[in-house]
Design a protein around this motif. Structure first.
Motif, short mmCIF file in Angstrom:
data_model
loop_
_atom_site.label_atom_id
_atom_site.label_comp_id
_atom_site.label_asym_id
_atom_site.label_seq_id
_atom_site.Cartn_x
_atom_site.Cartn_y
_atom_site.Cartn_z
N LEU A 1 2.03 11.17 -7.55
CA LEU A 1 1.78 9.74 -7.49
C LEU A 1 2.04 9.05 -8.83
CD1 LEU A 1 -1.57 9.73 -5.48
CD2 LEU A 1 0.68 9.12 -4.62
N ALA B 1 4.45 9.01 -10.68
CA ALA B 1 5.79 8.42 -10.78
C ALA B 1 5.82 6.99 -10.25
CB ALA B 1 6.79 9.29 -10.01
N TYR B 2 4.83 6.60 -9.44
CA TYR B 2 4.79 5.26 -8.88
C TYR B 2 4.17 4.25 -9.84
CZ TYR B 2 5.91 7.47 -4.40
OH TYR B 2 6.51 8.18 -3.39
N GLY B 3 3.58 4.71 -10.93
CA GLY B 3 3.08 3.81 -11.95
C GLY B 3 1.64 3.37 -11.77
N SER C 1 0.28 0.58 -10.76
CA SER C 1 -0.14 -0.11 -9.54
C SER C 1 -0.57 0.89 -8.47
CB SER C 1 0.99 -0.99 -9.01
OG SER C 1 2.13 -0.22 -8.69
N MET C 2 0.10 2.05 -8.42
CA MET C 2 -0.29 3.09 -7.46
C MET C 2 -1.64 3.68 -7.82
SD MET C 2 0.07 4.85 -4.75
CE MET C 2 1.75 4.75 -4.12
N TRP C 3 -1.94 3.83 -9.12
CA TRP C 3 -3.25 4.33 -9.54
C TRP C 3 -4.35 3.40 -9.03
CZ3 TRP C 3 -6.72 7.65 -10.69
CH2 TRP C 3 -7.87 7.31 -11.41
N HIS D 1 -4.20 1.26 -6.58
CA HIS D 1 -4.21 1.31 -5.11
C HIS D 1 -4.89 2.58 -4.62
CE1 HIS D 1 -3.22 0.44 -1.07
NE2 HIS D 1 -2.06 1.06 -0.99
N TRP E 1 -3.90 9.62 2.05
CA TRP E 1 -2.44 9.71 1.85
C TRP E 1 -1.71 8.87 2.90
CZ3 TRP E 1 -2.82 11.32 -2.69
CH2 TRP E 1 -3.56 12.44 -3.06
N ILE F 1 2.04 7.66 1.92
CA ILE F 1 2.56 8.89 1.33
C ILE F 1 2.64 9.96 2.42
CG2 ILE F 1 2.10 10.71 -0.36
CD1 ILE F 1 2.81 8.06 -1.64
#
Length: 318
Positions: free
Chosen positions: A69, A71-73, A75-77, A79, A253, A258
């Motif tokens: 995750l 790699a998504y940066g 904003s993903m954290w 979320h 997930w 995901i």
């Protein structure tokens, strides 16, 4: 209507013998009255919904940084954190309703009045927990999660069993001991001070509920036949497998968009997530030891499931 219906035949027991003394049960009952809290007076529902961002070295962030995750940066954290916390609060809500139902059942089937009385008082506490988590979910969660399928299956197995000790074993030893550990870790897993306050108060009650289960089951399994004991071992191992599966976060997930297989594989293999599961299951292991059910067969099964950390393993081998 969404829900779980479990048809079961049970024996209701009333005792006309009021002379049996249970001093330890009475102490638990007295403690429950002295420490009773009010969901309105003792909780500040106006406090800010979220605290400052967690320390980047915190457990959850470290696990995230090691995952695919990352790699998504950022904003993903954020979320992921919102979804994970929504999932946990939702499961707490479902678990408290389950504990309410089991406590009420125990009040009906336990063999004497003192035990019935404490089970009934616990049911009242569980009802308060349901109300608190429901209010939090309504006011602070943007979306909820359904009950995890593995937990629903376990609850069905617990409620389907007509033997009162299996009710207590399933709820007080397996489910509530696990919840107690999760509640006590809330300060490191939740950012919102309101839910940390709620879980702190709830954990105080849960500790008594686990103690009640230990008192109910104390010495019982040493008097059982080999076949009766094996039945309880099988039940414990199945319960552990179902509860452990819940913490693979499959629903989270899916909500994140995901691939769930990739997500659960990560949750199963990541060392930090494995450590978290072992940490919360350590309370279950401790409670099983206290009731005499952490047998060699159960310990081996927990080890195979990856639910016993090194420290816990060394203690259970003593």
């Amino acid at each position: 209507m969404l829900g779980l219906t479990v048809p079961v035949s049970i024996q209701t027991h009333l005792s006309w013998d009021y002379t049996t003394a249970h001093p330890r049960i009475q102490r638990l009952y007295d403690e429950a009255r002295q420490l009773q809290w009010d969901e309105i007076k003792d909780i500040d529902w106006t406090c800010q919904s979220e605290a400052a961002e967690s320390d980047p070295s915190a457990f959850g962030r470290a696990a995230f940084n090691e995952s695919f995750l990352a790699a998504y940066g950022e904003s993903m954290w954020r979320h992921f954190r919102r979804q994970q916390q929504s999932w946990m609060v939702s499961q707490f809500l479902h678990g408290e309703q389950a504990a309410l139902v089991v406590s009420a059942r125990l009040a009906e089937v336990l063999p004497d009045v003192a035990l019935k009385g404490y089970a009934a008082s616990q049911a009242a506490e569980e009802a308060r927990h349901v109300a608190v988590f429901l209010r939090y979910a309504n006011e602070r969660l943007s979306e909820r999660y359904a009950v995890s399928p593995s937990f629903e299956l376990l609850l069905e197995q617990i409620l389907r069993d007509s033997q009162w000790d299996v009710l207590a074993l399933g709820m007080h030893v397996m489910v509530e001991a696990l919840a107690l550990a999760a509640f006590r870790l809330a300060n490191s897993t939740f950012e919102d001070p309101l839910i940390r306050r709620i879980t702190h108060l709830t954990a105080r009650d849960e500790a008594r509920h686990v103690s009640f289960g230990v008192l109910l089951l104390d010495g019982l399994y040493t008097r059982m036949s080999a076949s009766e004991l094996r039945y309880r071992e099988d039940f414990v191992l199945e319960a552990a497998a179902l509860l452990g599966r819940r913490y693979l976060l499959t629903e989270v997930w899916e909500r994140l968009g995901i691939d769930s297989g990739k997500g659960t594989d990560f949750a199963r293999s990541n060392e930090m997530m494995k450590a978290y599961r072992c940490t919360i299951f350590a309370r279950v292991v401790h409670t099983l030891n206290r009731v005499g059910l952490m047998t060699e067969r159960v310990r081996t099964g927990f080890d195979r499931l990856g639910l016993v950390g090194a420290a816990t393993r060394s203690r259970t081998n003593r």
